[in-house]
Design a protein around this motif. Structure first.
Motif, PDB file in Angstrom:
ATOM      1  N   LEU A 175      10.243  -7.894  -6.097  1.00  0.00           N
ATOM      2  CA  LEU A 175       9.883  -7.392  -4.768  1.00  0.00           C
ATOM      3  C   LEU A 175      10.062  -5.880  -4.643  1.00  0.00           C
ATOM      4  CD1 LEU A 175      11.488 -10.186  -2.519  1.00  0.00           C
ATOM      5  CD2 LEU A 175       9.254 -10.153  -3.631  1.00  0.00           C
ATOM      6  N   PHE A 176       9.437  -5.162  -5.567  1.00  0.00           N
ATOM      7  CA  PHE A 176       9.449  -3.713  -5.418  1.00  0.00           C
ATOM      8  C   PHE A 176       8.206  -3.110  -6.045  1.00  0.00           C
ATOM      9  CE2 PHE A 176      10.229  -1.767  -9.532  1.00  0.00           C
ATOM     10  CZ  PHE A 176      10.714  -2.804 -10.302  1.00  0.00           C
ATOM     11  N   SER A 177       8.007  -1.848  -5.685  1.00  0.00           N
ATOM     12  CA  SER A 177       6.923  -1.081  -6.267  1.00  0.00           C
ATOM     13  C   SER A 177       7.431   0.323  -6.529  1.00  0.00           C
ATOM     14  CB  SER A 177       5.739  -1.019  -5.306  1.00  0.00           C
ATOM     15  OG  SER A 177       4.732  -0.150  -5.776  1.00  0.00           O
ATOM     16  N   ILE A 178       6.833   0.993  -7.500  1.00  0.00           N
ATOM     17  CA  ILE A 178       7.142   2.402  -7.719  1.00  0.00           C
ATOM     18  C   ILE A 178       5.859   3.203  -7.692  1.00  0.00           C
ATOM     19  CG2 ILE A 178       9.276   2.030  -9.012  1.00  0.00           C
ATOM     20  CD1 ILE A 178       7.696   2.561 -11.575  1.00  0.00           C
ATOM     21  N   LEU A 179       6.011   4.433  -7.234  1.00  0.00           N
ATOM     22  CA  LEU A 179       4.916   5.401  -7.257  1.00  0.00           C
ATOM     23  C   LEU A 179       5.385   6.555  -8.137  1.00  0.00           C
ATOM     24  CD1 LEU A 179       2.189   6.514  -6.085  1.00  0.00           C
ATOM     25  CD2 LEU A 179       3.562   7.594  -4.300  1.00  0.00           C
TER      26      LEU A 179
ATOM     27  N   VAL B  20       5.202  13.398   2.856  1.00  0.00           N
ATOM     28  CA  VAL B  20       5.986  12.169   2.971  1.00  0.00           C
ATOM     29  C   VAL B  20       5.139  11.047   2.381  1.00  0.00           C
ATOM     30  CG1 VAL B  20       7.025  10.508   4.544  1.00  0.00           C
ATOM     31  CG2 VAL B  20       7.212  12.954   5.014  1.00  0.00           C
ATOM     32  N   TYR B  21       5.724  10.288   1.478  1.00  0.00           N
ATOM     33  CA  TYR B  21       5.015   9.172   0.850  1.00  0.00           C
ATOM     34  C   TYR B  21       5.511   7.881   1.492  1.00  0.00           C
ATOM     35  CZ  TYR B  21       3.094  12.511  -2.343  1.00  0.00           C
ATOM     36  OH  TYR B  21       2.401  13.586  -2.859  1.00  0.00           O
TER      37      TYR B  21
ATOM     38  N   LEU C 210       0.837  -1.194   0.000  1.00  0.00           N
ATOM     39  CA  LEU C 210       0.000   0.000   0.000  1.00  0.00           C
ATOM     40  C   LEU C 210       0.872   1.243   0.000  1.00  0.00           C
ATOM     41  CD1 LEU C 210      -1.261  -2.223   2.323  1.00  0.00           C
ATOM     42  CD2 LEU C 210      -3.201  -0.745   1.877  1.00  0.00           C
ATOM     43  N   TRP C 211       0.390   2.269  -0.675  1.00  0.00           N
ATOM     44  CA  TRP C 211       1.047   3.569  -0.666  1.00  0.00           C
ATOM     45  C   TRP C 211       0.142   4.551   0.087  1.00  0.00           C
ATOM     46  CZ3 TRP C 211       5.893   4.872  -2.140  1.00  0.00           C
ATOM     47  CH2 TRP C 211       6.596   3.992  -2.989  1.00  0.00           C
ATOM     48  N   TYR C 212       0.775   5.353   0.941  1.00  0.00           N
ATOM     49  CA  TYR C 212       0.069   6.375   1.700  1.00  0.00           C
ATOM     50  C   TYR C 212       0.781   7.705   1.516  1.00  0.00           C
ATOM     51  CZ  TYR C 212      -2.501   2.840   4.398  1.00  0.00           C
ATOM     52  OH  TYR C 212      -3.330   1.811   4.779  1.00  0.00           O
ATOM     53  N   LYS C 213      -0.002   8.766   1.663  1.00  0.00           N
ATOM     54  CA  LYS C 213       0.555  10.124   1.667  1.00  0.00           C
ATOM     55  C   LYS C 213       0.374  10.668   3.076  1.00  0.00           C
ATOM     56  CE  LYS C 213      -0.122  14.635  -0.589  1.00  0.00           C
ATOM     57  NZ  LYS C 213      -0.985  15.412  -1.528  1.00  0.00           N
ATOM     58  N   GLN C 214       1.452  11.159   3.659  1.00  0.00           N
ATOM     59  CA  GLN C 214       1.362  11.720   5.002  1.00  0.00           C
ATOM     60  C   GLN C 214       1.776  13.180   4.949  1.00  0.00           C
ATOM     61  OE1 GLN C 214       3.879   9.989   8.081  1.00  0.00           O
ATOM     62  NE2 GLN C 214       2.359  10.445   9.634  1.00  0.00           N
ATOM     63  N   GLU C 215       0.812  14.045   5.243  1.00  0.00           N
ATOM     64  CA  GLU C 215       1.117  15.472   5.258  1.00  0.00           C
ATOM     65  C   GLU C 215       1.388  15.919   6.685  1.00  0.00           C
ATOM     66  OE1 GLU C 215      -1.028  17.699   1.859  1.00  0.00           O
ATOM     67  OE2 GLU C 215      -2.264  15.929   2.235  1.00  0.00           O
ATOM     68  N   LYS C 216       0.347  16.373   7.380  1.00  0.00           N
ATOM     69  CA  LYS C 216       0.639  16.850   8.731  1.00  0.00           C
ATOM     70  C   LYS C 216       0.515  15.740   9.765  1.00  0.00           C
ATOM     71  CE  LYS C 216      -0.031  21.698   8.158  1.00  0.00           C
ATOM     72  NZ  LYS C 216      -0.972  22.192   7.175  1.00  0.00           N
ATOM     73  N   LYS C 217      -0.479  14.925   9.627  1.00  0.00           N
ATOM     74  CA  LYS C 217      -0.734  13.941  10.678  1.00  0.00           C
ATOM     75  C   LYS C 217      -0.880  12.521  10.139  1.00  0.00           C
ATOM     76  CE  LYS C 217      -2.489  16.300  14.704  1.00  0.00           C
ATOM     77  NZ  LYS C 217      -3.557  16.270  15.715  1.00  0.00           N
ATOM     78  N   ALA C 218      -2.112  12.062  10.035  1.00  0.00           N
ATOM     79  CA  ALA C 218      -2.332  10.644   9.712  1.00  0.00           C
ATOM     80  C   ALA C 218      -2.086  10.370   8.236  1.00  0.00           C
ATOM     81  CB  ALA C 218      -3.742  10.236  10.084  1.00  0.00           C
TER      82      ALA C 218
ATOM     83  N   PHE D  17      -2.964   3.931  -2.815  1.00  0.00           N
ATOM     84  CA  PHE D  17      -3.149   2.740  -3.647  1.00  0.00           C
ATOM     85  C   PHE D  17      -2.924   1.474  -2.840  1.00  0.00           C
ATOM     86  CE2 PHE D  17      -3.376   4.898  -7.591  1.00  0.00           C
ATOM     87  CZ  PHE D  17      -2.388   5.863  -7.641  1.00  0.00           C
ATOM     88  N   MET D  18      -3.597   0.416  -3.282  1.00  0.00           N
ATOM     89  CA  MET D  18      -3.289  -0.903  -2.787  1.00  0.00           C
ATOM     90  C   MET D  18      -2.962  -1.781  -3.985  1.00  0.00           C
ATOM     91  SD  MET D  18      -5.709  -3.711  -1.073  1.00  0.00           S
ATOM     92  CE  MET D  18      -6.280  -4.170  -2.689  1.00  0.00           C
ATOM     93  N   LEU D  19      -1.876  -2.529  -3.899  1.00  0.00           N
ATOM     94  CA  LEU D  19      -1.428  -3.371  -5.002  1.00  0.00           C
ATOM     95  C   LEU D  19      -1.277  -4.790  -4.500  1.00  0.00           C
ATOM     96  CD1 LEU D  19       1.329  -0.817  -5.824  1.00  0.00           C
ATOM     97  CD2 LEU D  19      -0.504  -1.301  -7.410  1.00  0.00           C
TER      98      LEU D  19
END
Lengths: 109, 114
Positions: free
Chosen positions: A70-74, A86-87, A34-42, A47-49
């Protein structure tokens, strides 16, 4: 030991540039990445792959998984200052989730 | 849109004190998680909870930590005797079912131990 490694740790670009963020992993009992974007808090979900070679796309963001290597790119195209964050890459294995250290992306006007 | 909520948003406590961090997951979700993020460091998994019991826990989740779902809505993390190094942001997350991998995160509770 399970691990998730992201690179680069930090990236500074100008608006309009395209960036590629990397995530490699070594995890037993892999379920998803899974990819997440973290700005100020949570973190907020991007995406989920689960399957290799199938690109997920949302606007200017896209991501792909390679389960053999065994890798992923965003990818983020035509970056905007609002993409500064922060990604985080996370790999889910059975019932736990391991996060990478994140890539801090700064997009300058 | 349903969301995970957490209270308090910030708690300051003295070393040795007990704290309880509260989370209200999304109402039809079945899987619940706690994570922590020490300032400037990565998000770390603490524990997952399903069917009223812990399903997985990390090496961080030692005997000073416990989780509970005291009623149908709250999911709590208790730290029995806080240490300075427990200072961190604590995130709760929930997930709908075994077929859905997306975890929804709450806004976090910043715990400061002095």
């Amino acid at each position: 030991e399970d691990k998730v490694v992201q690179s680069p740790l930090s990236l500074v670009v100008h608006e309009g540039d395209t960036v590629t963020l990397n995530c490699s992993y070594e995890v037993t009992n892999f379920r998803s990445l899974l990819w997440y974007k973290q700005e100020k808090k949570a973190p907020t979900f991007l995406f989920m792959l689960t399957s290799s070679g199938i690109e997920k796309k949302s606007g200017r963001l896209s991501s792909i998984l390679d389960k053999k290597e065994l890798f992923s790119i965003l990818n983020i195209t035509a970056t905007q200052t609002g993409d500064s964050a922060v990604y985080l890459c996370a790999v889910e294995a059975l019932d736990d989730m391991r996060f990478g250290a994140g890539t801090r992306l700064t997009v300058k006007p | 849109e349903p969301e995970v909520t957490q209270t308090p948003s910030h708690q300051v406590t003295q070393m040795g004190q007990e704290v309880i961090l509260r989370c209200v997951p999304i109402s039809n979700h079945l899987y619940f998680y706690w994570y922590r993020q020490i300032l400037g460091q990565k998000v770390e998994f603490l524990v997952s909870f399903y069917n009223n019991e812990i399903s997985e826990k990390s090496e961080i989740f030692d005997d000073q930590f416990s989780v509970e779902r005291p009623d149908g809505s709250n999911f709590t993390l208790k730290i029995r005797s806080t240490k300075l190094e427990d200072s961190a942001m604590y995130f709760c997350a929930s997930r709908a079912s075994s077929g859905s991998y997306e975890q929804y995160f709450g806004p976090g509770t910043r715990l400061t131990v002095t």
